[in-house]
Design a protein around this motif. Structure first.
Motif, mmCIF file in Angstrom:
data_model
loop_
_atom_site.group_PDB
_atom_site.id
_atom_site.type_symbol
_atom_site.label_atom_id
_atom_site.label_comp_id
_atom_site.label_asym_id
_atom_site.label_seq_id
_atom_site.Cartn_x
_atom_site.Cartn_y
_atom_site.Cartn_z
ATOM 1 N N HIS A 37 -0.870 -25.377 -5.774
ATOM 2 C CA HIS A 37 -0.297 -24.014 -6.744
ATOM 3 C C HIS A 37 0.444 -24.198 -8.052
ATOM 4 O O HIS A 37 -0.193 -24.077 -8.931
ATOM 5 C CB HIS A 37 0.338 -23.194 -5.895
ATOM 6 N N TYR A 38 1.091 -24.687 -7.872
ATOM 7 C CA TYR A 38 2.071 -25.440 -9.444
ATOM 8 C C TYR A 38 1.873 -26.822 -9.762
ATOM 9 O O TYR A 38 2.556 -26.891 -11.165
ATOM 10 C CB TYR A 38 4.109 -25.313 -8.918
ATOM 11 N N ASP A 39 1.238 -27.395 -9.398
ATOM 12 C CA ASP A 39 0.682 -28.818 -9.475
ATOM 13 C C ASP A 39 1.670 -29.665 -10.329
ATOM 14 O O ASP A 39 1.243 -30.358 -11.393
ATOM 15 C CB ASP A 39 -0.714 -28.017 -11.480
ATOM 16 N N HIS A 40 2.883 -29.412 -9.833
ATOM 17 C CA HIS A 40 3.395 -30.950 -9.616
ATOM 18 C C HIS A 40 3.346 -32.240 -9.276
ATOM 19 O O HIS A 40 3.783 -32.739 -9.334
ATOM 20 C CB HIS A 40 5.415 -30.749 -8.982
ATOM 21 N N SER A 41 1.853 -32.115 -8.493
ATOM 22 C CA SER A 41 0.793 -33.480 -8.279
ATOM 23 C C SER A 41 -0.349 -33.374 -8.956
ATOM 24 O O SER A 41 -0.651 -31.889 -8.563
ATOM 25 C CB SER A 41 1.184 -34.016 -6.773
ATOM 26 N N PRO A 42 -0.608 -34.229 -8.783
ATOM 27 C CA PRO A 42 -2.468 -34.278 -9.288
ATOM 28 C C PRO A 42 -2.975 -33.600 -8.130
ATOM 29 O O PRO A 42 -3.340 -33.892 -6.916
ATOM 30 C CB PRO A 42 -2.826 -35.817 -9.569
ATOM 31 N N ARG A 43 -4.271 -33.229 -8.414
ATOM 32 C CA ARG A 43 -5.037 -32.695 -7.758
ATOM 33 C C ARG A 43 -5.133 -33.419 -6.488
ATOM 34 O O ARG A 43 -6.146 -33.359 -5.848
ATOM 35 C CB ARG A 43 -6.064 -31.305 -8.348
ATOM 36 N N ASP A 44 -5.711 -34.901 -7.061
ATOM 37 C CA ASP A 44 -6.636 -35.530 -6.707
ATOM 38 C C ASP A 44 -5.651 -36.222 -5.294
ATOM 39 O O ASP A 44 -5.973 -36.253 -4.439
ATOM 40 C CB ASP A 44 -6.907 -37.342 -6.731
ATOM 41 N N ALA A 45 -3.742 -35.890 -6.041
ATOM 42 C CA ALA A 45 -3.172 -36.833 -4.923
ATOM 43 C C ALA A 45 -3.025 -35.119 -3.986
ATOM 44 O O ALA A 45 -2.676 -35.458 -2.976
ATOM 45 C CB ALA A 45 -2.202 -36.773 -5.323
ATOM 46 N N GLN A 46 -3.315 -33.669 -4.633
ATOM 47 C CA GLN A 46 -3.450 -32.868 -2.585
ATOM 48 C C GLN A 46 -3.828 -33.045 -1.983
ATOM 49 O O GLN A 46 -3.808 -32.793 -1.064
ATOM 50 C CB GLN A 46 -2.831 -31.462 -3.973
ATOM 51 N N ARG A 47 -5.527 -33.226 -2.765
ATOM 52 C CA ARG A 47 -6.348 -33.328 -1.819
ATOM 53 C C ARG A 47 -5.840 -34.290 -0.656
ATOM 54 O O ARG A 47 -6.568 -34.402 0.515
ATOM 55 C CB ARG A 47 -8.004 -33.517 -2.604
ATOM 56 N N ARG A 48 -5.698 -35.299 -1.625
ATOM 57 C CA ARG A 48 -4.928 -36.925 -0.494
ATOM 58 C C ARG A 48 -4.811 -36.459 0.528
ATOM 59 O O ARG A 48 -4.590 -36.844 1.658
ATOM 60 C CB ARG A 48 -5.025 -38.412 -1.175
ATOM 61 N N ALA A 49 -3.286 -36.173 0.740
ATOM 62 C CA ALA A 49 -2.484 -35.956 1.285
ATOM 63 C C ALA A 49 -3.316 -34.346 2.616
ATOM 64 O O ALA A 49 -2.436 -34.278 3.323
ATOM 65 C CB ALA A 49 -1.141 -35.088 0.240
ATOM 66 N N PHE A 50 -3.639 -33.241 1.888
ATOM 67 C CA PHE A 50 -4.842 -32.641 2.795
ATOM 68 C C PHE A 50 -5.435 -33.043 4.170
ATOM 69 O O PHE A 50 -5.602 -33.049 5.306
ATOM 70 C CB PHE A 50 -5.131 -31.339 1.748
ATOM 71 N N ALA A 51 -6.353 -34.096 3.227
ATOM 72 C CA ALA A 51 -7.185 -34.474 4.320
ATOM 73 C C ALA A 51 -6.514 -35.276 5.331
ATOM 74 O O ALA A 51 -6.466 -36.099 5.946
ATOM 75 C CB ALA A 51 -7.742 -35.804 3.473
ATOM 76 N N ALA A 52 -5.260 -36.764 4.935
ATOM 77 C CA ALA A 52 -4.219 -37.017 6.105
ATOM 78 C C ALA A 52 -3.431 -36.692 6.750
ATOM 79 O O ALA A 52 -3.933 -36.679 7.871
ATOM 80 C CB ALA A 52 -3.520 -37.845 4.701
ATOM 81 N N GLN A 53 -3.766 -35.067 6.609
ATOM 82 C CA GLN A 53 -2.614 -33.951 7.213
ATOM 83 C C GLN A 53 -4.011 -33.702 8.465
ATOM 84 O O GLN A 53 -4.036 -33.614 9.747
ATOM 85 C CB GLN A 53 -2.463 -32.925 5.995
ATOM 86 N N LEU A 54 -4.991 -33.223 7.954
ATOM 87 C CA LEU A 54 -6.130 -32.595 8.804
ATOM 88 C C LEU A 54 -6.789 -34.270 9.618
ATOM 89 O O LEU A 54 -7.368 -33.680 11.204
ATOM 90 C CB LEU A 54 -7.501 -32.648 7.763
ATOM 91 N N ALA A 55 -6.685 -35.261 9.720
ATOM 92 C CA ALA A 55 -6.977 -36.377 10.121
ATOM 93 C C ALA A 55 -6.233 -36.427 11.451
ATOM 94 O O ALA A 55 -6.322 -36.855 12.243
ATOM 95 C CB ALA A 55 -7.119 -37.752 8.835
ATOM 96 N N ILE A 56 -4.666 -36.310 10.831
ATOM 97 C CA ILE A 56 -3.281 -36.089 12.040
ATOM 98 C C ILE A 56 -3.906 -34.656 13.360
ATOM 99 O O ILE A 56 -3.661 -35.566 14.412
ATOM 100 C CB ILE A 56 -2.281 -36.044 11.760
#
Length: 77
Positions: free
Chosen positions: A1-20
């Motif tokens: 929400h605050y865009d402290h990190s790039p959107r693609d990095a946020q998507r990768r982090a979310f994808a990694a959590q979903l994979a876990i």
């Protein structure tokens, strides 16, 4: 929400959590804000892999809630 990190990095982090979640068979609890298109797509993809979860503290659109429910997820208010 605050865009402290790039959107693609946020998507990768979310994808990694979903994979876990997929690998461990555990549900996820997701708080999403101002990322409905990405969230909708990733929830649908994760559901195809058997991931279940809840969109918690929900303030999103009807369309995103429907997508989550159709994927077998819960929505909490």
């Amino acid at each position: 929400h605050y865009d402290h990190s790039p959107r693609d990095a946020q998507r990768r982090a979310f994808a990694a959590q979903l994979a876990i979640a997929r690998d461990t068979g555990r549900p996820v609890v997701v708080h999403t804000r101002e990322a409905e298109d990405d969230t909708r797509e990733m929830v649908r993809d994760a559901a195809r892999d058997g991931v279940r979860g809840v969109l918690h503290c929900y303030t999103g659109s009807h369309a995103l809630a429907e997508a989550a429910l159709d994927a077998g997820w819960y929505v909490s208010f």
